[in-house]
Design a protein around this motif. Structure first.
Motif, PDB file in Angstrom:
ATOM      1  N   GLU A 132       0.831  -1.207   0.000  1.00 39.97           N
ATOM      2  CA  GLU A 132       0.000   0.000   0.000  1.00 39.97           C
ATOM      3  C   GLU A 132       0.866   1.258   0.000  1.00 39.97           C
ATOM      4  OE1 GLU A 132      -3.558   2.274   0.113  1.00 39.97           O
ATOM      5  OE2 GLU A 132      -3.083   0.214  -0.490  1.00 39.97           O
ATOM      6  N   LEU A 133       1.943   1.268   0.778  1.00 34.68           N
ATOM      7  CA  LEU A 133       2.828   2.434   0.816  1.00 34.68           C
ATOM      8  C   LEU A 133       3.537   2.638  -0.518  1.00 34.68           C
ATOM      9  CD1 LEU A 133       4.403   2.145   4.389  1.00 34.68           C
ATOM     10  CD2 LEU A 133       2.406   3.450   3.649  1.00 34.68           C
ATOM     11  N   ASN A 134       3.978   1.560  -1.137  1.00 35.93           N
ATOM     12  CA  ASN A 134       4.624   1.660  -2.444  1.00 35.93           C
ATOM     13  C   ASN A 134       3.641   2.159  -3.497  1.00 35.93           C
ATOM     14  OD1 ASN A 134       7.168   0.837  -1.611  1.00 35.93           O
ATOM     15  ND2 ASN A 134       6.769  -1.327  -2.003  1.00 35.93           N
ATOM     16  N   ASN A 135       2.382   1.795  -3.355  1.00 29.89           N
ATOM     17  CA  ASN A 135       1.344   2.272  -4.268  1.00 29.89           C
ATOM     18  C   ASN A 135       1.172   3.783  -4.138  1.00 29.89           C
ATOM     19  OD1 ASN A 135      -0.856   1.976  -6.132  1.00 29.89           O
ATOM     20  ND2 ASN A 135      -2.260   2.152  -4.393  1.00 29.89           N
ATOM     21  N   ILE A 136       1.222   4.286  -2.892  1.00 27.23           N
ATOM     22  CA  ILE A 136       1.131   5.739  -2.659  1.00 27.23           C
ATOM     23  C   ILE A 136       2.348   6.446  -3.247  1.00 27.23           C
ATOM     24  CG2 ILE A 136       1.169   7.515  -0.855  1.00 27.23           C
ATOM     25  CD1 ILE A 136      -0.442   5.559   0.916  1.00 27.23           C
ATOM     26  N   ILE A 137       3.520   5.894  -3.006  1.00 31.32           N
ATOM     27  CA  ILE A 137       4.766   6.503  -3.488  1.00 31.32           C
ATOM     28  C   ILE A 137       4.818   6.564  -5.017  1.00 31.32           C
ATOM     29  CG2 ILE A 137       7.288   6.180  -3.582  1.00 31.32           C
ATOM     30  CD1 ILE A 137       7.090   4.999  -0.758  1.00 31.32           C
ATOM     31  N   SER A 138       4.184   5.610  -5.671  1.00 29.57           N
ATOM     32  CA  SER A 138       4.252   5.520  -7.134  1.00 29.57           C
ATOM     33  C   SER A 138       3.451   6.607  -7.849  1.00 29.57           C
ATOM     34  CB  SER A 138       3.761   4.141  -7.597  1.00 29.57           C
ATOM     35  OG  SER A 138       2.363   4.001  -7.385  1.00 29.57           O
ATOM     36  N   LYS A 139       2.581   7.325  -7.119  1.00 28.70           N
ATOM     37  CA  LYS A 139       1.710   8.331  -7.746  1.00 28.70           C
ATOM     38  C   LYS A 139       2.242   9.740  -7.471  1.00 28.70           C
ATOM     39  CE  LYS A 139      -2.455   5.468  -7.578  1.00 28.70           C
ATOM     40  NZ  LYS A 139      -1.761   4.223  -7.238  1.00 28.70           N
ATOM     41  N   PRO A 140       2.614  10.475  -8.514  1.00 30.79           N
ATOM     42  CA  PRO A 140       3.205  11.814  -8.329  1.00 30.79           C
ATOM     43  C   PRO A 140       2.316  12.783  -7.556  1.00 30.79           C
ATOM     44  CG  PRO A 140       3.514  11.047 -10.588  1.00 30.79           C
ATOM     45  CD  PRO A 140       2.599  10.069  -9.935  1.00 30.79           C
TER      46      PRO A 140
END
Length: 216
Positions: A132-140
């Protein structure tokens, strides 16, 4: 022969004591969140030992009293032979002030699941928090404007009162571990976070009503 025995007795006694001393249990590893390190010397900072609470509601009640008295809450607990230290907040139950959190990355956690879709009640286990955190980080658009840091995360946490306090500790362990791991690889506090301990289940709030239909 007697002289030899007299010499051996103190030697063996010393050896057994030395062997006993070498078998000391290893010290418990201590893991601190960056926010805890920043606040631990503040005058109005107090620590609640989560292990002294029976359940999440008892913990939230203590934290709410802290907020009512202007005290910042530090939290400590032991799990898997490690001692964790972090901060958290809970709204004062007797206050009418509504706190608004703007420009945040919102994470909703109920019991030991992350609610990824509030309206459809889609969930993933807390062990998948890294995903979930990596998903957040992936979005500018989840980053601060013109900065290489993310908008702070606001973690809404609610755990049913019938759950043992170990459930709370398990969830907090995953939160501290995953956020601190992300920030440890960065020069600055790349992804700040705050855990908001809720007095009621936010995931059960009804969705907003649909907009009124336009007259024909």
């Amino acid at each position: 022969m007697k002289k030899i025995l007299y010499i051996l007795i103190p030697v063996l006694t010393f050896s057994s004591c030395e062997s006993y001393q070498e078998q000391k249990e290893p010290e418990t590893q201590k893991i601190y969140s960056k926010r805890f390190e920043e606040l631990k010397n503040e005058e109005n900072f107090r620590i609640i030992n989560i292990d002294s609470c029976q359940n999440f509601q008892e913990l939230t009640s203590k934290m709410g009293e802290f907020t009512c008295n202007g005290i910042m809450a530090g939290l400590s607990f032991t799990i898997d032979d490690k001692e964790y230290f972090l901060t958290g907040s809970s709204e004062c139950p007797t206050s009418n002030i509504v706190v608004c959190y703007f420009s945040r990355n919102i994470i909703m956690i109920k019991n030991d699941s992350i609610v990824t879709d509030l309206f459809n009640q889609e969930k993933i286990p807390i062990e998948d928090l890294k995903i979930e955190l990596n998903n957040i980080i992936s979005k500018p658009y989840n980053f601060k404007y013109n900065e290489q840091v993310l908008k702070p995360a606001l973690v809404h946490l609610y755990i049913d009162k019938n759950q043992n306090i170990n459930k709370t500790k398990k969830v907090l362990k995953e939160i501290v571990h995953n956020f601190e791991k992300i920030n440890s690889n960065q020069k600055n506090n790349f992804f700040k976070y705050n855990v908001l301990f809720e007095h009621f289940d936010m995931t059960n709030l009804p969705p907003p009503p649909p907009p009124p239909s336009l007259p024909k």
